[in-house]
Design a protein around this motif. Structure first.
Motif, PDB file in Angstrom:
ATOM      1  N   SER A  55       0.716  -1.079   0.130  1.00  0.00           N
ATOM      2  CA  SER A  55      -0.162  -0.409  -0.051  1.00  0.00           C
ATOM      3  C   SER A  55       0.282   1.339  -0.021  1.00  0.00           C
ATOM      4  N   VAL A  56       0.460   2.396  -1.068  1.00  0.00           N
ATOM      5  CA  VAL A  56       1.004   3.187  -0.570  1.00  0.00           C
ATOM      6  C   VAL A  56       0.620   4.500  -0.094  1.00  0.00           C
ATOM      7  N   PHE A  64      -3.512   3.708  -1.698  1.00  0.00           N
ATOM      8  CA  PHE A  64      -3.617   3.220  -2.857  1.00  0.00           C
ATOM      9  C   PHE A  64      -3.750   1.640  -1.778  1.00  0.00           C
ATOM     10  N   GLN A  65      -3.769   0.607  -2.544  1.00  0.00           N
ATOM     11  CA  GLN A  65      -3.357  -0.688  -1.730  1.00  0.00           C
ATOM     12  C   GLN A  65      -3.727  -1.763  -3.144  1.00  0.00           C
ATOM     13  N   TRP A  66      -2.976  -2.283  -3.475  1.00  0.00           N
ATOM     14  CA  TRP A  66      -2.897  -3.603  -4.396  1.00  0.00           C
ATOM     15  C   TRP A  66      -3.022  -4.950  -4.005  1.00  0.00           C
ATOM     16  N   TYR A  67      -3.441  -5.738  -4.352  1.00  0.00           N
ATOM     17  CA  TYR A  67      -3.619  -6.779  -4.361  1.00  0.00           C
ATOM     18  C   TYR A  67      -3.100  -7.875  -5.080  1.00  0.00           C
ATOM     19  N   ALA A  68      -2.527  -9.211  -4.619  1.00  0.00           N
ATOM     20  CA  ALA A  68      -2.415 -10.054  -5.316  1.00  0.00           C
ATOM     21  C   ALA A  68      -3.384 -10.561  -6.684  1.00  0.00           C
ATOM     22  N   THR A  69      -3.054 -11.209  -7.645  1.00  0.00           N
ATOM     23  CA  THR A  69      -3.748 -10.976  -9.142  1.00  0.00           C
ATOM     24  C   THR A  69      -3.008 -12.959  -9.566  1.00  0.00           C
ATOM     25  N   PHE A  70      -3.711 -12.796 -10.581  1.00  0.00           N
ATOM     26  CA  PHE A  70      -3.635 -13.480 -11.523  1.00  0.00           C
ATOM     27  C   PHE A  70      -3.338 -13.571 -12.698  1.00  0.00           C
TER      28      PHE A  70
END
Length: 76
Positions: A55-56, A64-70
C-alpha cells in the motif's frame, strides 16, 4: 484415520485431475503433473486469499492498496 484419507484425496484432487486431463488432451503426463502440483503449492494457494501485497499512503487522496493477482485478474 478415514477422515484424513478422504481429506487428502480432496487436497490432492488437482494433481489427479491434471494427470487424467493430460491423457485426454494428449499432453505429456509430466507437464500435467507439474501444473497440478503448482496448483497445490502453498504460495499459490495463499494467493487466493485476497491479501494486500502493498500500500502507498497518498496523503489527502487516501491510501492506494494492491492485491495479489493471477494474470491480471484480482483475487478479491
Amino acid at each position: 484415520m478415514l477422515y484424513t484419507v478422504a481429506d487428502g484425496m480432496f487436497y490432492f484432487l488437482p494433481i489427479v485431475l491434471a494427470i487424467t486431463a493430460s491423457r485426454k488432451f494428449k499432453l505429456s503426463e509430466f507437464r500435467g503433473l507439474a501444473i497440478g502440483l503448482a496448483l497445490v503449492y502453498p504460495t499459490m494457494v495463499s494467493l487466493t486469499g485476497g491479501e494486500i501485497i502493498g500500500s502507498v499512503d497518498l496523503g489527502f487522496f487516501g491510501t492506494f492498496q494492491w492485491y495479489a493477482t493471477f494474470f491480471g485478474i484480482p483475487n478479491v
